[in-house]
Design a protein around this motif. Structure first.
Motif, PDB file in Angstrom:
ATOM      1  N   TYR A 174       0.010  -1.405  -0.436  1.00  0.00           N
ATOM      2  CA  TYR A 174       0.135  -0.219  -0.190  1.00  0.00           C
ATOM      3  C   TYR A 174       0.524   1.458  -0.160  1.00  0.00           C
ATOM      4  N   GLY A 175       1.963   1.061  -0.119  1.00  0.00           N
ATOM      5  CA  GLY A 175       2.835   2.535  -0.554  1.00  0.00           C
ATOM      6  C   GLY A 175       4.182   2.319   0.564  1.00  0.00           C
ATOM      7  N   PRO A 176       4.013   3.073   1.678  1.00  0.00           N
ATOM      8  CA  PRO A 176       5.105   3.426   2.867  1.00  0.00           C
ATOM      9  C   PRO A 176       4.604   1.324   3.413  1.00  0.00           C
ATOM     10  N   GLU A 177       5.491   0.942   4.293  1.00  0.00           N
ATOM     11  CA  GLU A 177       6.219   0.222   5.243  1.00  0.00           C
ATOM     12  C   GLU A 177       5.079   0.098   5.927  1.00  0.00           C
ATOM     13  N   ILE A 178       4.151  -1.391   5.776  1.00  0.00           N
ATOM     14  CA  ILE A 178       3.857  -1.380   6.729  1.00  0.00           C
ATOM     15  C   ILE A 178       4.126  -2.555   7.943  1.00  0.00           C
ATOM     16  N   THR A 179       3.776  -2.371   8.771  1.00  0.00           N
ATOM     17  CA  THR A 179       4.213  -3.765   9.740  1.00  0.00           C
ATOM     18  C   THR A 179       3.459  -4.046  10.691  1.00  0.00           C
ATOM     19  N   ALA A 180       3.032  -4.985  11.268  1.00  0.00           N
ATOM     20  CA  ALA A 180       1.898  -5.467  12.114  1.00  0.00           C
ATOM     21  C   ALA A 180       2.436  -7.040  13.200  1.00  0.00           C
ATOM     22  N   SER A 232      -3.891  -1.328  18.415  1.00  0.00           N
ATOM     23  CA  SER A 232      -3.282  -0.923  20.292  1.00  0.00           C
ATOM     24  C   SER A 232      -3.066   0.141  20.304  1.00  0.00           C
ATOM     25  N   ALA A 233      -2.804   0.846  21.661  1.00  0.00           N
ATOM     26  CA  ALA A 233      -2.473   2.930  21.325  1.00  0.00           C
ATOM     27  C   ALA A 233      -1.429   2.834  21.321  1.00  0.00           C
ATOM     28  N   ASN A 234      -0.342   1.735  21.301  1.00  0.00           N
ATOM     29  CA  ASN A 234       1.209   2.270  20.703  1.00  0.00           C
ATOM     30  C   ASN A 234       1.478   0.972  19.095  1.00  0.00           C
ATOM     31  N   ALA A 235      -0.086   0.741  18.175  1.00  0.00           N
ATOM     32  CA  ALA A 235       0.053   0.586  16.757  1.00  0.00           C
ATOM     33  C   ALA A 235       0.809   1.786  15.763  1.00  0.00           C
ATOM     34  N   PRO A 236       1.793   1.437  15.201  1.00  0.00           N
ATOM     35  CA  PRO A 236       2.409   2.491  14.244  1.00  0.00           C
ATOM     36  C   PRO A 236       1.490   3.220  13.107  1.00  0.00           C
ATOM     37  N   GLN A 237       1.612   4.533  13.221  1.00  0.00           N
ATOM     38  CA  GLN A 237       0.853   4.637  12.921  1.00  0.00           C
ATOM     39  C   GLN A 237       0.836   4.615  10.742  1.00  0.00           C
ATOM     40  N   PRO A 238       1.242   3.950  10.485  1.00  0.00           N
ATOM     41  CA  PRO A 238       1.181   3.354   8.783  1.00  0.00           C
ATOM     42  C   PRO A 238       0.145   3.165   8.643  1.00  0.00           C
ATOM     43  N   LEU A 239       0.073   1.580   9.875  1.00  0.00           N
ATOM     44  CA  LEU A 239      -1.334   0.785  10.256  1.00  0.00           C
ATOM     45  C   LEU A 239      -2.323   0.933   9.743  1.00  0.00           C
ATOM     46  N   VAL A 240      -2.552   1.842  10.769  1.00  0.00           N
ATOM     47  CA  VAL A 240      -3.698   2.815  11.693  1.00  0.00           C
ATOM     48  C   VAL A 240      -4.284   3.633  10.384  1.00  0.00           C
TER      49      VAL A 240
END
Length: 262
Positions: free
Chosen positions: A170-176, A227-235
């Motif tokens: 989806y463009g930028p790197e996303i870490t889950a 979670s509250a600490n989830a990376p912003q690109p994931l959200v």
């Protein structure tokens, strides 16, 4: 009667000598056309107990490869109406063991299968460089049944520890970071299966099901909760897919067919 007994003893001795002493390689060469798309190389040992250096399942949808596959005939399979063997194997950074059985009617069974793998090694099964994995996988498959070379039932569970998925689709790197992901596969009527997914301990929790029909149709109904600490690109990616409910949960629903890649 004495002659009959001698004949039976001689026949039994012949069968035993064939099973225990006959080399496996010539037999494998003869049956290779019948076991396609399975490819065996480096066969050694006897019919009763032997080893294959490499076993490749050359399927377009899910090609698999295992090394150092050992077998030992399982006499108990005869009581279930077929011929079978206890096997051990290596592959994808781990190993496994179980029992395989071929019924007289042609049905194929796998039972009591346990295995482990390194998630990173499973990336080769993806249709291209779409994601990167990390963590370790353990599985327990109670039974698998193939009828007319088609999957009829699969019953088991898989645990992915320290599960992390990285993608750039989806463009930028996303870490889950999923923490521990538990996958339970339950057979249903008409060769259908229900896959239950549940994760905990990571930045993204997963809770839902995938219903799969025999013809490849599937329906997903999964709730993702960052979670509250989830990376912003994931959200942000989740927000682009669907709107969250009042509890910050994102529901993903999709219908498709795995055979058609939809």
């Amino acid at each position: 009667m004495r002659v009959v007994r001698l004949v039976l003893l001689g026949l039994l001795a012949y069968i035993v000598s064939v099973v225990f002493l006959f080399p496996a390689a010539p037999l494998v060469e003869r049956i290779k056309p019948q076991i396609q798309p399975v490819q065996l190389t480096g066969v050694s040992g006897k019919l009763f107990s032997g080893q294959v250096a490499s076993v490749v399942y050359a399927d377009d949808l899910l090609p698999l490869e295992f090394q150092n596959v050992e077998w030992k005939l399982a006499p108990s399979a005869l009581l279930k109406g077929g011929a079978g063997a206890n096997i051990r194997f290596q592959g994808y950074g781990g190993d496994g063991a179980g029992q395989v059985r071929q019924q007289i009617n042609g049905d194929f069974h796998v039972s009591d299968l346990t295995f482990n793998a390194v998630a990173k090694e499973l990336e080769v099964l993806l249709p291209g460089p779409v994601a990167e994995f990390s963590g370790n996988i353990d599985g327990q498959i109670d039974s698998v049944q193939l009828v007319d070379q088609l999957l009829q039932t699969l019953d088991g569970n898989i645990t992915w520890n320290n599960a992390v998925i990285v993608t750039r689709l989806y463009g930028p790197e996303i870490t889950a970071n999923l923490g521990q992901l538990d996958i339970v596969i339950t057979p249903e009527d008409n060769a259908a299966h229900l896959v239950t997914l549940k994760s905990s301990g990571g930045d993204l929790s997963v809770d839902g099901t995938v219903a799969m029909a025999a013809n490849g149709d599937y329906q997903t109904n999964i709730v993702l909760t960052p979670s509250a600490n989830a990376p912003q690109p994931l959200v942000q990616t989740l927000q682009q897919r669907t709107r969250p409910d009042s509890g910050g949960r994102y529901r993903i629903q999709h219908n498709g067919n795995i055979n058609q890649g939809t």
